[in-house]
Design a protein around this motif. Structure first.
Motif, PDB file in Angstrom:
ATOM      1  N   HIS A   1       0.835  -1.210   0.000  1.00  0.00           N
ATOM      2  CA  HIS A   1       0.000   0.000   0.000  1.00  0.00           C
ATOM      3  C   HIS A   1       0.870   1.262   0.000  1.00  0.00           C
ATOM      4  O   HIS A   1       0.550   2.242  -0.694  1.00  0.00           O
ATOM      5  CB  HIS A   1      -0.916   0.015   1.224  1.00  0.00           C
TER       6      HIS A   1
ATOM      7  N   SER B   1      -6.559  -1.896  12.337  1.00  0.00           N
ATOM      8  CA  SER B   1      -6.601  -1.048  13.529  1.00  0.00           C
ATOM      9  C   SER B   1      -5.173  -0.924  14.033  1.00  0.00           C
ATOM     10  O   SER B   1      -4.503  -1.935  14.240  1.00  0.00           O
ATOM     11  CB  SER B   1      -7.504  -1.671  14.597  1.00  0.00           C
TER      12      SER B   1
ATOM     13  N   GLN C   1       1.313   9.631  11.213  1.00  0.00           N
ATOM     14  CA  GLN C   1      -0.105   9.388  10.934  1.00  0.00           C
ATOM     15  C   GLN C   1      -0.435   9.291   9.442  1.00  0.00           C
ATOM     16  O   GLN C   1      -1.197   8.395   9.039  1.00  0.00           O
ATOM     17  CB  GLN C   1      -0.980  10.448  11.604  1.00  0.00           C
ATOM     18  N   PRO C   2       0.097  10.150   8.568  1.00  0.00           N
ATOM     19  CA  PRO C   2      -0.218   9.995   7.133  1.00  0.00           C
ATOM     20  C   PRO C   2       0.218   8.642   6.573  1.00  0.00           C
ATOM     21  O   PRO C   2      -0.417   8.122   5.649  1.00  0.00           O
ATOM     22  CB  PRO C   2       0.551  11.147   6.476  1.00  0.00           C
TER      23      PRO C   2
ATOM     24  N   PHE D   1       0.394   5.801   8.501  1.00  0.00           N
ATOM     25  CA  PHE D   1      -0.551   4.844   9.074  1.00  0.00           C
ATOM     26  C   PHE D   1      -1.869   4.827   8.302  1.00  0.00           C
ATOM     27  O   PHE D   1      -2.486   3.776   8.122  1.00  0.00           O
ATOM     28  CB  PHE D   1      -0.828   5.180  10.538  1.00  0.00           C
ATOM     29  N   GLU D   2      -2.306   6.004   7.849  1.00  0.00           N
ATOM     30  CA  GLU D   2      -3.595   6.095   7.167  1.00  0.00           C
ATOM     31  C   GLU D   2      -3.623   5.347   5.834  1.00  0.00           C
ATOM     32  O   GLU D   2      -4.697   5.050   5.323  1.00  0.00           O
ATOM     33  CB  GLU D   2      -3.965   7.569   6.963  1.00  0.00           C
ATOM     34  N   LYS D   3      -2.459   5.031   5.299  1.00  0.00           N
ATOM     35  CA  LYS D   3      -2.393   4.254   4.057  1.00  0.00           C
ATOM     36  C   LYS D   3      -2.434   2.749   4.322  1.00  0.00           C
ATOM     37  O   LYS D   3      -2.516   1.957   3.384  1.00  0.00           O
ATOM     38  CB  LYS D   3      -1.128   4.632   3.280  1.00  0.00           C
TER      39      LYS D   3
ATOM     40  N   GLY E   1      -4.243   1.540   7.448  1.00  0.00           N
ATOM     41  CA  GLY E   1      -5.314   1.223   8.384  1.00  0.00           C
ATOM     42  C   GLY E   1      -6.445   2.222   8.367  1.00  0.00           C
ATOM     43  O   GLY E   1      -6.335   3.295   7.771  1.00  0.00           O
ATOM     44  N   LYS E   2      -7.529   1.848   9.015  1.00  0.00           N
ATOM     45  CA  LYS E   2      -8.708   2.715   9.104  1.00  0.00           C
ATOM     46  C   LYS E   2      -8.916   3.281  10.496  1.00  0.00           C
ATOM     47  O   LYS E   2      -9.483   4.361  10.650  1.00  0.00           O
ATOM     48  CB  LYS E   2      -9.952   1.938   8.677  1.00  0.00           C
ATOM     49  N   THR E   3      -8.503   2.537  11.517  1.00  0.00           N
ATOM     50  CA  THR E   3      -8.646   3.002  12.893  1.00  0.00           C
ATOM     51  C   THR E   3      -7.259   3.197  13.464  1.00  0.00           C
ATOM     52  O   THR E   3      -6.518   2.226  13.663  1.00  0.00           O
ATOM     53  CB  THR E   3      -9.432   1.984  13.736  1.00  0.00           C
ATOM     54  N   ILE E   4      -6.884   4.441  13.701  1.00  0.00           N
ATOM     55  CA  ILE E   4      -5.542   4.771  14.156  1.00  0.00           C
ATOM     56  C   ILE E   4      -5.677   5.597  15.434  1.00  0.00           C
ATOM     57  O   ILE E   4      -6.281   6.671  15.411  1.00  0.00           O
ATOM     58  CB  ILE E   4      -4.759   5.556  13.089  1.00  0.00           C
ATOM     59  N   ARG E   5      -5.131   5.076  16.529  1.00  0.00           N
ATOM     60  CA  ARG E   5      -5.271   5.766  17.811  1.00  0.00           C
ATOM     61  C   ARG E   5      -3.916   5.894  18.500  1.00  0.00           C
ATOM     62  O   ARG E   5      -3.175   4.925  18.611  1.00  0.00           O
ATOM     63  CB  ARG E   5      -6.236   5.015  18.732  1.00  0.00           C
TER      64      ARG E   5
END
Length: 292
Positions: A24, A140, A154-155, A157-159, A161-165
């Motif tokens: 991804h 997640s 974070q950018p 991770f967003e590629k 996953g959908k749930t990032i905490r």
């Protein structure tokens, strides 16, 4: 095509999940360097997509702005990060190192401290969602570490996953993943017991799952693992040997906190029985075999 405005990614650990996750990021245009113990199909696909091969973790880190590891066991993480040719031996100051392996919270804290001593930042960011979540970029992701490092990651991770905490400081991501695995341990055991009971009662398994799914018993484990249990499909989305590793870490952490978790302990015993009978590379749905 690479996009030179995006951070250069180093990715190590191209197994069932890591190969898809790296794919991804490469598809999004990140210049990528990869390393892995073997050069299987996942590695070849990334090389054909323009990734560059690194012979050592140190060389991987030297070529990257952000390094991601997702390997098997805590000892693998320690070797990859801290070995003579490890990531920290090659990382330049300012490099962000992210471990997405499910590993020890205490090791995550130690790695963050060692990274900081080299002028680098570290995050522990284990994932949940298995092979399907990895393929669909729907994982997640539970993250521990400094807030500014999380914002930088974070950018990326967003590629994947959908749930990032962001769960807190170093180790918090791993502690959250332990909670996740503890919940799964009893849930998958419960599904196996329900399926075993339904079979013994002479019921149609598919009809039972369809009846249970919309009600209070409905869960991801019931919906995903239940049908596999019915047909004896033990192909791994997540291997028993890795789940046992996770439960071992969780048990040690719980004991250190003076916490008794009997459901997890029983699930662990059943998975040990399955591993002894079927090997550790079957999927967690194979727990049904303990009820034969």
């Amino acid at each position: 095509m690479s996009n030179d405005t995006l951070p250069r990614i180093g990715f190590m650990g191209l197994g069932i999940m890591g190969g898809a996750m790296a794919g991804h990021l490469r598809a999004a245009g990140h210049p990528m360097t990869i390393a892995n113990r073997s050069r299987g199909a996942g590695v070849q696909a990334l090389l054909q997509a323009g990734a560059t091969w690194a012979e050592t973790p140190a060389a991987l880190a030297a070529a990257s702005d952000i390094v991601i590891t997702i390997v098997g066991f805590p000892q693998d993480v320690e070797q990859v990060w801290l070995g003579a040719d490890g990531l920290l031996a090659g990382a330049k100051p300012g490099t962000l190192l992210i471990d997405m392996t499910t590993s020890s919270p205490r090791l995550a804290v130690a790695l963050a401290e060692k990274a900081a001593s080299r002028g680098c930042a570290a995050l522990d960011a284990p994932v949940s969602g298995g092979d399907v979540g990895a393929r669909n970029a729907a994982l997640s992701i539970m993250v521990g570490g400094a807030a500014d490092a999380f914002a930088r990651a974070q950018p990326v991770f967003e590629k994947m996953g959908k749930t990032i905490r962001h769960m807190g400081g170093p180790g918090a991501g791993q502690h959250t993943k332990m909670a996740n695995q503890i919940a799964i341990a009893s849930a998958v055991m419960g599904v196996a017991e329900a399926v075993s009971y339904a079979r013994r009662a002479g019921l149609d398994g598919e009809s039972v799952l369809a009846a249970l799914a919309p009600g209070a018993a409905g869960s991801t484990q019931l919906n995903v693992m239940g049908p596999k249990m019915l047909v004896g499909d033990f192909a791994p989305g997540f291997m028993v040997k890795h789940f046992l590793k996770d439960l071992g870490i969780a048990m040690a952490e719980a004991e250190a906190m003076g916490l008794d978790l009997p459901g997890m302990a029983q699930s662990r015993r059943l998975f040990e029985r399955v591993q002894a009978e079927l090997g550790g590379e079957v999927g967690t749905q194979a727990i049904i075999a303990a009820y034969r």
